[in-house]
Design a protein around this motif. Structure first.
Motif, PDB file in Angstrom:
ATOM      1  N   PRO A 191     -15.640 -14.303 -12.272  1.00 58.62           N
ATOM      2  CA  PRO A 191     -15.942 -15.535 -11.541  1.00 58.62           C
ATOM      3  C   PRO A 191     -15.564 -15.371 -10.068  1.00 58.62           C
ATOM      4  CG  PRO A 191     -14.742 -16.013 -13.569  1.00 58.62           C
ATOM      5  CD  PRO A 191     -14.705 -14.526 -13.397  1.00 58.62           C
ATOM      6  N   ARG A 192     -16.297 -16.027  -9.190  1.00 57.28           N
ATOM      7  CA  ARG A 192     -15.975 -15.983  -7.766  1.00 57.28           C
ATOM      8  C   ARG A 192     -14.626 -16.647  -7.530  1.00 57.28           C
ATOM      9  NH1 ARG A 192     -16.409 -19.845  -3.625  1.00 57.28           N
ATOM     10  NH2 ARG A 192     -16.493 -18.930  -1.518  1.00 57.28           N
ATOM     11  N   VAL A 193     -13.793 -16.010  -6.721  1.00 60.98           N
ATOM     12  CA  VAL A 193     -12.517 -16.587  -6.328  1.00 60.98           C
ATOM     13  C   VAL A 193     -12.671 -17.192  -4.938  1.00 60.98           C
ATOM     14  CG1 VAL A 193     -10.102 -16.116  -5.750  1.00 60.98           C
ATOM     15  CG2 VAL A 193     -11.154 -14.992  -7.726  1.00 60.98           C
ATOM     16  N   ARG A 194     -12.335 -18.441  -4.828  1.00 57.66           N
ATOM     17  CA  ARG A 194     -12.419 -19.132  -3.543  1.00 57.66           C
ATOM     18  C   ARG A 194     -11.040 -19.170  -2.895  1.00 57.66           C
ATOM     19  NH1 ARG A 194     -13.794 -25.520  -2.471  1.00 57.66           N
ATOM     20  NH2 ARG A 194     -14.462 -25.315  -0.282  1.00 57.66           N
ATOM     21  N   VAL A 195     -10.965 -18.803  -1.617  1.00 57.70           N
ATOM     22  CA  VAL A 195      -9.707 -18.841  -0.878  1.00 57.70           C
ATOM     23  C   VAL A 195      -9.864 -19.780   0.309  1.00 57.70           C
ATOM     24  CG1 VAL A 195      -7.961 -17.511   0.366  1.00 57.70           C
ATOM     25  CG2 VAL A 195      -9.206 -16.456  -1.539  1.00 57.70           C
ATOM     26  N   LEU A 196      -8.941 -20.728   0.435  1.00 56.85           N
ATOM     27  CA  LEU A 196      -8.946 -21.662   1.559  1.00 56.85           C
ATOM     28  C   LEU A 196      -7.672 -21.458   2.371  1.00 56.85           C
ATOM     29  CD1 LEU A 196     -10.066 -23.448  -1.162  1.00 56.85           C
ATOM     30  CD2 LEU A 196     -10.694 -24.956   0.722  1.00 56.85           C
ATOM     31  N   ALA A 197      -7.818 -21.498   3.685  1.00 58.66           N
ATOM     32  CA  ALA A 197      -6.662 -21.366   4.569  1.00 58.66           C
ATOM     33  C   ALA A 197      -6.913 -22.173   5.824  1.00 58.66           C
ATOM     34  CB  ALA A 197      -6.425 -19.896   4.924  1.00 58.66           C
ATOM     35  N   GLY A 198      -5.846 -22.533   6.501  1.00 58.11           N
ATOM     36  CA  GLY A 198      -5.963 -23.287   7.730  1.00 58.11           C
ATOM     37  C   GLY A 198      -6.637 -22.475   8.824  1.00 58.11           C
ATOM     38  N   GLU A 199      -7.156 -23.175   9.795  1.00 56.38           N
ATOM     39  CA  GLU A 199      -7.894 -22.546  10.892  1.00 56.38           C
ATOM     40  C   GLU A 199      -7.063 -21.491  11.604  1.00 56.38           C
ATOM     41  OE1 GLU A 199     -10.067 -24.053  15.043  1.00 56.38           O
ATOM     42  OE2 GLU A 199      -9.238 -25.506  13.612  1.00 56.38           O
ATOM     43  N   TYR A 200      -5.739 -21.684  11.668  1.00 59.99           N
ATOM     44  CA  TYR A 200      -4.876 -20.753  12.374  1.00 59.99           C
ATOM     45  C   TYR A 200      -4.033 -19.906  11.420  1.00 59.99           C
ATOM     46  CZ  TYR A 200      -6.072 -23.426  16.573  1.00 59.99           C
ATOM     47  OH  TYR A 200      -6.755 -24.040  17.605  1.00 59.99           O
ATOM     48  N   ALA A 201      -4.537 -19.677  10.228  1.00 59.24           N
ATOM     49  CA  ALA A 201      -3.830 -18.795   9.291  1.00 59.24           C
ATOM     50  C   ALA A 201      -3.651 -17.420   9.917  1.00 59.24           C
ATOM     51  CB  ALA A 201      -4.607 -18.679   7.991  1.00 59.24           C
ATOM     52  N   HIS A 202      -2.553 -16.767   9.589  1.00 54.09           N
ATOM     53  CA  HIS A 202      -2.279 -15.455  10.168  1.00 54.09           C
ATOM     54  C   HIS A 202      -3.286 -14.434   9.663  1.00 54.09           C
ATOM     55  CE1 HIS A 202      -0.006 -11.777  11.210  1.00 54.09           C
ATOM     56  NE2 HIS A 202       0.450 -12.527  12.194  1.00 54.09           N
ATOM     57  N   VAL A 203      -3.577 -13.470  10.523  1.00 57.06           N
ATOM     58  CA  VAL A 203      -4.586 -12.462  10.199  1.00 57.06           C
ATOM     59  C   VAL A 203      -4.259 -11.704   8.918  1.00 57.06           C
ATOM     60  CG1 VAL A 203      -3.454 -10.727  11.657  1.00 57.06           C
ATOM     61  CG2 VAL A 203      -5.888 -10.502  11.146  1.00 57.06           C
ATOM     62  N   THR A 204      -2.971 -11.564   8.581  1.00 56.72           N
ATOM     63  CA  THR A 204      -2.600 -10.790   7.398  1.00 56.72           C
ATOM     64  C   THR A 204      -3.086 -11.436   6.107  1.00 56.72           C
ATOM     65  OG1 THR A 204      -0.426 -11.860   7.375  1.00 56.72           O
ATOM     66  CG2 THR A 204      -0.588  -9.731   8.491  1.00 56.72           C
ATOM     67  N   VAL A 205      -3.314 -12.744   6.125  1.00 53.43           N
ATOM     68  CA  VAL A 205      -3.852 -13.407   4.937  1.00 53.43           C
ATOM     69  C   VAL A 205      -5.280 -12.929   4.689  1.00 53.43           C
ATOM     70  CG1 VAL A 205      -4.551 -15.626   3.959  1.00 53.43           C
ATOM     71  CG2 VAL A 205      -2.345 -15.421   5.127  1.00 53.43           C
ATOM     72  N   GLY A 206      -6.081 -12.895   5.748  1.00 49.72           N
ATOM     73  CA  GLY A 206      -7.441 -12.402   5.612  1.00 49.72           C
ATOM     74  C   GLY A 206      -7.498 -10.938   5.220  1.00 49.72           C
ATOM     75  N   VAL A 207      -6.614 -10.133   5.797  1.00 52.55           N
ATOM     76  CA  VAL A 207      -6.579  -8.714   5.448  1.00 52.55           C
ATOM     77  C   VAL A 207      -6.203  -8.534   3.977  1.00 52.55           C
ATOM     78  CG1 VAL A 207      -5.407  -6.518   5.886  1.00 52.55           C
ATOM     79  CG2 VAL A 207      -6.097  -7.963   7.802  1.00 52.55           C
ATOM     80  N   ALA A 208      -5.222  -9.294   3.511  1.00 53.13           N
ATOM     81  CA  ALA A 208      -4.823  -9.208   2.105  1.00 53.13           C
ATOM     82  C   ALA A 208      -5.997  -9.553   1.187  1.00 53.13           C
ATOM     83  CB  ALA A 208      -3.643 -10.134   1.824  1.00 53.13           C
ATOM     84  N   CYS A 209      -6.751 -10.587   1.542  1.00 54.90           N
ATOM     85  CA  CYS A 209      -7.917 -10.954   0.733  1.00 54.90           C
ATOM     86  C   CYS A 209      -8.934  -9.828   0.714  1.00 54.90           C
ATOM     87  CB  CYS A 209      -8.551 -12.231   1.285  1.00 54.90           C
ATOM     88  SG  CYS A 209      -7.567 -13.722   1.020  1.00 54.90           S
ATOM     89  N   ARG A 210      -9.139  -9.194   1.863  1.00 54.31           N
ATOM     90  CA  ARG A 210     -10.097  -8.098   1.930  1.00 54.31           C
ATOM     91  C   ARG A 210      -9.656  -6.927   1.056  1.00 54.31           C
ATOM     92  NH1 ARG A 210     -10.012  -6.557   7.423  1.00 54.31           N
ATOM     93  NH2 ARG A 210      -8.851  -4.658   6.966  1.00 54.31           N
TER      94      ARG A 210
END
Length: 482
Positions: A191-210
């Motif tokens: 199933p698709r996993v949806r991730v939500l974060a605030g507009e100013y979330a730290h870049v490491t959150v996006g990198v971890a998701c990737r």
């Protein structure tokens, strides 16, 4: 070879078969301690920024590799000499860049011992003593940060890998609840996993998701003027979803302003929508150690995972991140690894690789243990409070100066400053302060405008350092403004 035969290593003789006659290979350890002490003693007075550029450092350090090796003491002495002009006094009292703390003495000394012991911190069988040290450190961290006592704790390199570890546990749990075993089958067909974060979330959150195969297209939740996630916007985003397994990433200490998301409301909304709540608290999570500041974290105890750094506000040497997951089973299943040569072990036997991505690693939790023993509860609370006081002092001094605006609410240790409401002037002031060397701070961008970003997290900073730094910033602003 006869018992009195000798061999030579880098010009130093030692007896091979009998008593060592003149083995001085380890004199370099004494040399290193002396040189380290000299560097640390000079932090108060040395220019805070580096005094050598890229070309100079390459010229000093790039040398041909010898065939025979070199005397260890010569290596250590020349290394200390050649790197010195390029060192940044980030452990000193007037370094306010990038949320980099110093290192309390007990943690530095413990880190030296960790290197000397040279143990693999991955598991009990490889290092029983240090595994127990980390187990105790994890217990203290849970207590100080106010998370459940049963939480899993992993010591990793920094908040990048702490976020990765926590989100790996989140991925496991929400897909498990959706009927999918991601460890066994991967993501193809999941199933698709949806991730939500605030507009100013730290870049490491996006990198971890990737890195976790979730993609870096995190759904962005609008924030307020301080960078706090808007709870009403999160509710709307979740209500408008398709029911996919969901992770929400909130922040304790927005990287520019230091603001805290409204965790009480966010946690309630996440529970209503069965979303996993993760909190990135690289430095802000340590506010829990202070009775004065822990109210900023109200509701954070209801999250499912938390990521923080030891090498920021706890002031231990690099590198040290901490991943905490409320559901220890989800944490362990997402991380644990084994092999035929690794003995089976009970759940309560401390194996570091059960809680972090690394199979072999330094026992970095030892520095946490040492720092917390030196500071104690009151000392850690005082460290947090003093840094916040110094940040507010600097903010007051700057705000009183014509043409200087403090653009954030100084709720913690972060101060954002703008000069003449002008991007170019702000950047010029930052550069002048860095060049002057009294203190060091960085530029950033917030809400589309250039700002000076001041982060106070060092244990050595005093009110006198705060005043001296404010004086230097004001002088640079007056000069730059003509």
């Amino acid at each position: 070879m006869d018992s009195d035969d000798t061999s030579t290593i880098s010009g130093r003789s030692l007896q091979v078969g009998g008593t060592r006659a003149s083995d001085r290979r380890y004199d370099c350890l004494d040399d290193a301690a002396r040189l380290a002490r000299r560097y640390i003693d000079g932090l108060q007075d040395r220019p805070v920024g580096a005094q050598a550029g890229l070309g100079e450092l390459r010229a000093a350090l790039a040398r041909p590799l010898t065939d025979e090796g070199e005397d260890p003491s010569v290596v250590v002495e020349s290394l200390a000499r050649d790197v010195d002009p390029g060192l940044v006094a980030s452990g000193g009292p007037r370094y306010f860049g990038f949320v980099i703390g110093g290192a309390v003495p007990a943690a530095v000394a413990a880190d030296w011992l960790v290197s000397a012991w040279d143990q693999n911190g991955g598991g009990f069988v490889a290092s029983p003593a240090l595994s127990v040290v980390e187990e105790v450190a994890a217990t203290w961290v849970r207590e100080l940060l106010g998370v459940p006592a049963s939480s899993g704790v992993g010591f990793v390199t920094g908040c990048q890998m702490a976020n990765f570890t926590c989100l790996a546990a989140a991925r496991h749990a929400i897909l498990r609840d959706a009927g999918w075993d991601v460890e066994a089958h991967g993501l193809h067909g999941a199933p698709r996993v949806r991730v939500l974060a605030g507009e100013y979330a730290h870049v490491t959150v996006g990198v971890a998701c990737r890195l976790l195969g979730l993609g870096q297209l995190v759904d962005v939740v609008p924030v307020d003027d301080q960078g706090r996630m808007r709870a009403d916007a999160l509710r709307d985003a979740l209500a408008g979803g398709t029911g996919d397994p969901t992770i929400v990433c909130a922040q304790a200490g927005e990287i520019n302003t230091g603001a805290f998301d409204p965790f009480v409301d966010i946690a309630r909304i996440c529970r209503e929508h069965r979303a996993w709540l993760h909190i990135d608290g690289a430095f802000g999570l340590w506010a829990a150690a202070s009775p004065r500041s822990r109210g900023l974290l109200a509701g954070a105890e209801h999250a499912d995972s938390w990521a923080t750094d030891g090498h920021k506000w706890l002031n231990v040497p690099y590198d040290c991140g901490i991943a905490i997951v409320a559901d220890p089973r989800a944490h362990r299943v997402a991380m644990t690894s084994t092999s035929a040569y690794v003995p089976a072990h009970d759940d309560d036997e401390p194996y570091g690789f059960d809680w972090s991505p690394e199979f072999s690693r330094r026992a970095r939790g030892v520095t946490v243990y040492a720092a917390l023993r030196q500071l104690g509860r009151h000392g850690l609370a005082d460290l947090v409070d003093r840094c916040c006081d110094h940040a507010r002092l600097i903010a007051r001094r700057l705000a009183a100066e014509p043409g200087i605006d403090v653009v954030n609410d100084v709720v913690l240790n972060q101060v954002l400053v703008r000069f003449g409401d002008d991007d170019a002037l702000t950047s010029t002031v930052v550069q002048r302060v860095q060049r002057d060397g009294i203190c060091w701070l960085a530029g950033s961008t917030f809400r589309g405008r250039s700002v000076m970003r001041i982060s106070v997290v060092g244990w050595q900073t005093t009110p006198a350092d705060a005043h001296r730094s404010a004086d230097a910033i004001i002088a640079a602003a007056r000069t730059a403004g003509g």
